[in-house]
Design a protein around this motif. Structure first.
Motif, PDB file in Angstrom:
ATOM      1  N   THR A 298      18.891 -30.519  46.839  1.00  0.00           N
ATOM      2  CA  THR A 298      19.600 -29.362  47.354  1.00  0.00           C
ATOM      3  C   THR A 298      21.032 -29.377  46.853  1.00  0.00           C
ATOM      4  O   THR A 298      21.736 -30.386  46.975  1.00  0.00           O
ATOM      5  CB  THR A 298      19.593 -29.341  48.889  1.00  0.00           C
ATOM      6  N   GLY A 299      21.464 -28.257  46.276  1.00  0.00           N
ATOM      7  CA  GLY A 299      22.824 -28.132  45.775  1.00  0.00           C
ATOM      8  C   GLY A 299      23.567 -27.027  46.500  1.00  0.00           C
ATOM      9  O   GLY A 299      22.964 -26.060  46.978  1.00  0.00           O
ATOM     10  N   GLU A 300      24.874 -27.171  46.575  1.00  0.00           N
ATOM     11  CA  GLU A 300      25.712 -26.202  47.265  1.00  0.00           C
ATOM     12  C   GLU A 300      26.740 -25.624  46.299  1.00  0.00           C
ATOM     13  O   GLU A 300      27.331 -26.343  45.501  1.00  0.00           O
ATOM     14  CB  GLU A 300      26.440 -26.852  48.449  1.00  0.00           C
ATOM     15  N   GLY A 301      26.948 -24.314  46.421  1.00  0.00           N
ATOM     16  CA  GLY A 301      27.982 -23.645  45.644  1.00  0.00           C
ATOM     17  C   GLY A 301      28.798 -22.740  46.546  1.00  0.00           C
ATOM     18  O   GLY A 301      28.231 -22.004  47.356  1.00  0.00           O
ATOM     19  N   GLU A 302      30.115 -22.798  46.431  1.00  0.00           N
ATOM     20  CA  GLU A 302      30.979 -22.023  47.312  1.00  0.00           C
ATOM     21  C   GLU A 302      32.116 -21.408  46.521  1.00  0.00           C
ATOM     22  O   GLU A 302      32.786 -22.093  45.750  1.00  0.00           O
ATOM     23  CB  GLU A 302      31.531 -22.922  48.419  1.00  0.00           C
ATOM     24  N   VAL A 303      32.337 -20.110  46.715  1.00  0.00           N
ATOM     25  CA  VAL A 303      33.426 -19.402  46.052  1.00  0.00           C
ATOM     26  C   VAL A 303      34.138 -18.529  47.077  1.00  0.00           C
ATOM     27  O   VAL A 303      33.614 -18.269  48.166  1.00  0.00           O
ATOM     28  CB  VAL A 303      32.914 -18.527  44.884  1.00  0.00           C
ATOM     29  N   PHE A 304      35.318 -18.068  46.720  1.00  0.00           N
ATOM     30  CA  PHE A 304      36.107 -17.216  47.607  1.00  0.00           C
ATOM     31  C   PHE A 304      36.539 -15.966  46.861  1.00  0.00           C
ATOM     32  O   PHE A 304      36.793 -16.002  45.655  1.00  0.00           O
ATOM     33  CB  PHE A 304      37.340 -17.957  48.124  1.00  0.00           C
ATOM     34  N   GLY A 305      36.615 -14.870  47.588  1.00  0.00           N
ATOM     35  CA  GLY A 305      37.058 -13.612  47.001  1.00  0.00           C
ATOM     36  C   GLY A 305      37.872 -12.807  48.000  1.00  0.00           C
ATOM     37  O   GLY A 305      37.883 -13.104  49.192  1.00  0.00           O
ATOM     38  N   GLN A 306      38.521 -11.773  47.500  1.00  0.00           N
ATOM     39  CA  GLN A 306      39.351 -10.922  48.340  1.00  0.00           C
ATOM     40  C   GLN A 306      38.501  -9.797  48.925  1.00  0.00           C
ATOM     41  O   GLN A 306      37.897  -9.016  48.189  1.00  0.00           O
ATOM     42  CB  GLN A 306      40.485 -10.312  47.516  1.00  0.00           C
TER      43      GLN A 306
ATOM     44  N   ALA B 194      34.227  -7.550  54.272  1.00  0.00           N
ATOM     45  CA  ALA B 194      33.175  -7.810  53.289  1.00  0.00           C
ATOM     46  C   ALA B 194      33.692  -7.506  51.891  1.00  0.00           C
ATOM     47  O   ALA B 194      34.705  -6.817  51.715  1.00  0.00           O
ATOM     48  CB  ALA B 194      31.934  -6.960  53.576  1.00  0.00           C
ATOM     49  N   ILE B 195      32.992  -8.048  50.909  1.00  0.00           N
ATOM     50  CA  ILE B 195      33.246  -7.726  49.505  1.00  0.00           C
ATOM     51  C   ILE B 195      32.112  -6.817  49.052  1.00  0.00           C
ATOM     52  O   ILE B 195      30.943  -7.212  49.063  1.00  0.00           O
ATOM     53  CB  ILE B 195      33.299  -8.997  48.646  1.00  0.00           C
ATOM     54  N   GLU B 196      32.457  -5.594  48.695  1.00  0.00           N
ATOM     55  CA  GLU B 196      31.434  -4.592  48.388  1.00  0.00           C
ATOM     56  C   GLU B 196      30.556  -5.013  47.206  1.00  0.00           C
ATOM     57  O   GLU B 196      29.344  -4.981  47.274  1.00  0.00           O
ATOM     58  CB  GLU B 196      32.102  -3.250  48.097  1.00  0.00           C
ATOM     59  N   ASP B 197      31.198  -5.398  46.113  1.00  0.00           N
ATOM     60  CA  ASP B 197      30.454  -5.814  44.919  1.00  0.00           C
ATOM     61  C   ASP B 197      30.664  -7.313  44.730  1.00  0.00           C
ATOM     62  O   ASP B 197      31.652  -7.749  44.137  1.00  0.00           O
ATOM     63  CB  ASP B 197      30.931  -5.035  43.696  1.00  0.00           C
ATOM     64  N   ASP B 198      29.731  -8.088  45.255  1.00  0.00           N
ATOM     65  CA  ASP B 198      29.873  -9.545  45.203  1.00  0.00           C
ATOM     66  C   ASP B 198      28.939 -10.209  44.202  1.00  0.00           C
ATOM     67  O   ASP B 198      28.750 -11.423  44.231  1.00  0.00           O
ATOM     68  CB  ASP B 198      29.637 -10.146  46.595  1.00  0.00           C
TER      69      ASP B 198
ATOM     70  N   GLY C 102      24.946 -17.485  52.356  1.00  0.00           N
ATOM     71  CA  GLY C 102      25.639 -16.877  53.482  1.00  0.00           C
ATOM     72  C   GLY C 102      27.066 -16.577  53.120  1.00  0.00           C
ATOM     73  O   GLY C 102      27.543 -16.899  52.035  1.00  0.00           O
ATOM     74  N   SER C 103      27.752 -15.933  54.028  1.00  0.00           N
ATOM     75  CA  SER C 103      29.151 -15.605  53.811  1.00  0.00           C
ATOM     76  C   SER C 103      29.936 -15.922  55.066  1.00  0.00           C
ATOM     77  O   SER C 103      29.392 -15.928  56.173  1.00  0.00           O
ATOM     78  CB  SER C 103      29.325 -14.128  53.447  1.00  0.00           C
ATOM     79  N   GLY C 104      31.196 -16.192  54.897  1.00  0.00           N
ATOM     80  CA  GLY C 104      32.047 -16.514  56.032  1.00  0.00           C
ATOM     81  C   GLY C 104      33.096 -15.450  56.244  1.00  0.00           C
ATOM     82  O   GLY C 104      33.587 -14.847  55.288  1.00  0.00           O
ATOM     83  N   TRP C 105      33.444 -15.230  57.501  1.00  0.00           N
ATOM     84  CA  TRP C 105      34.448 -14.232  57.826  1.00  0.00           C
ATOM     85  C   TRP C 105      35.214 -14.710  59.029  1.00  0.00           C
ATOM     86  O   TRP C 105      34.636 -15.197  59.999  1.00  0.00           O
ATOM     87  CB  TRP C 105      33.777 -12.882  58.124  1.00  0.00           C
ATOM     88  N   ALA C 106      36.521 -14.586  58.984  1.00  0.00           N
ATOM     89  CA  ALA C 106      37.346 -14.965  60.129  1.00  0.00           C
ATOM     90  C   ALA C 106      37.675 -13.723  60.931  1.00  0.00           C
ATOM     91  O   ALA C 106      38.332 -12.814  60.449  1.00  0.00           O
ATOM     92  CB  ALA C 106      38.642 -15.626  59.662  1.00  0.00           C
ATOM     93  N   GLY C 107      37.205 -13.648  62.179  1.00  0.00           N
ATOM     94  CA  GLY C 107      37.450 -12.473  62.997  1.00  0.00           C
ATOM     95  C   GLY C 107      37.162 -12.787  64.442  1.00  0.00           C
ATOM     96  O   GLY C 107      36.917 -13.926  64.815  1.00  0.00           O
TER      97      GLY C 107
ATOM     98  N   GLY D 183      42.505 -11.799  54.710  1.00  0.00           N
ATOM     99  CA  GLY D 183      42.252 -13.198  54.378  1.00  0.00           C
ATOM    100  C   GLY D 183      41.378 -13.336  53.139  1.00  0.00           C
ATOM    101  O   GLY D 183      41.435 -12.517  52.224  1.00  0.00           O
ATOM    102  N   ARG D 184      40.556 -14.379  53.137  1.00  0.00           N
ATOM    103  CA  ARG D 184      39.623 -14.598  52.027  1.00  0.00           C
ATOM    104  C   ARG D 184      38.199 -14.599  52.555  1.00  0.00           C
ATOM    105  O   ARG D 184      37.931 -15.070  53.659  1.00  0.00           O
ATOM    106  CB  ARG D 184      39.897 -15.931  51.321  1.00  0.00           C
ATOM    107  N   GLN D 185      37.301 -14.069  51.756  1.00  0.00           N
ATOM    108  CA  GLN D 185      35.890 -14.050  52.106  1.00  0.00           C
ATOM    109  C   GLN D 185      35.191 -15.212  51.395  1.00  0.00           C
ATOM    110  O   GLN D 185      35.342 -15.397  50.181  1.00  0.00           O
ATOM    111  CB  GLN D 185      35.243 -12.735  51.669  1.00  0.00           C
TER     112      GLN D 185
END
Length: 204
Positions: free
Chosen positions: A2-10, A114-118, A159-164, A181-183
């Motif tokens: 199992t591998g994990e990949g994580e990125v952040f976007g505006q 959310a990021i519309e085009d991710d 999945g995606s993370g959101w601070a709210g 913030g960052r998504q």
């Protein structure tokens, strides 16, 4: 492995859960008041640039209130309206104007970003996740004295993370502060490899 990949976007989109809540002696009166407040809020959103396709009724309820389990003393109507706001620089002012239009009946139940085009970000996360899984698999293969063969199976979850929060905001004249913030976008991938056949030892 199992591998994990994580990125952040505006984030570029905000989804706000507006609502109205009214109470009156009759169902008709409570419903009429709620409908008027909800219509005013919807009109402000539309004038503020929110497309009708980005508006959706999310809740509708009528409940009665009683005093000490006695006769009905009134009725409460709740109506929900979810709005997708794509102009983030104006989101705070638009939310404030919308709540003001609804008056004391207005509520905000929740907001999310959310990021519309991710697609590009998710592709990057997938590459990172696969590389992570491959690195682990190669380590185990070396320890076993083998090498990796063909890929047998790939299973992805993400999945995606959101601070709210879930706070409710009352009507206010000031613009509601909005901090996107960052998504966080993450992908988890499970990859199964076949080991290659061990090389036969050469006889001396």
């Amino acid at each position: 492995m199992t591998g994990e990949g994580e990125v952040f976007g505006q984030p570029d989109t905000l989804e706000a859960g507006f609502a109205v809540e009214t109470t009156a002696a009759t169902v008709a009166d409570a419903l009429a008041r709620a409908t008027k407040a909800s219509t005013r809020m919807r009109d402000v959103l539309v004038r503020g640039g929110v497309k009708k396709d980005d508006l959706q009724t999310s809740q509708m309820s009528i409940t009665s209130t009683r005093k000490d389990d006695g006769p009905i003393t009134g009725y409460t109507v709740q109506q929900g309206l979810t709005a997708k706001i794509r102009n983030l620089p104006r989101a705070g002012a638009l939310m404030s104007a919308t709540v003001k239009a609804g008056g004391d009946a207005a509520r905000i139940n929740a907001v999310s970003f959310a990021i519309e085009d991710d697609a590009a970000l998710l592709a990057q996360a997938r590459k990172m996740a696969f590389a992570d899984a491959r690195g682990k698999a190669e380590l185990y293969a070396r320890e076993a004295g083998r090498s990796l063969g063909r890929v047998v199976k790939v299973t992805e979850s993400g999945g995606s993370g959101w601070a709210g929060g879930q706070d409710r905001y009352a009507a206010a004249d000031a613009s509601i502060p909005v901090e996107p913030g960052r998504q966080r976008l993450s992908v988890s991938v499970t990859v199964e490899w076949a080991f290659t056949a061990p090389q036969p030892r050469q006889r001396r």
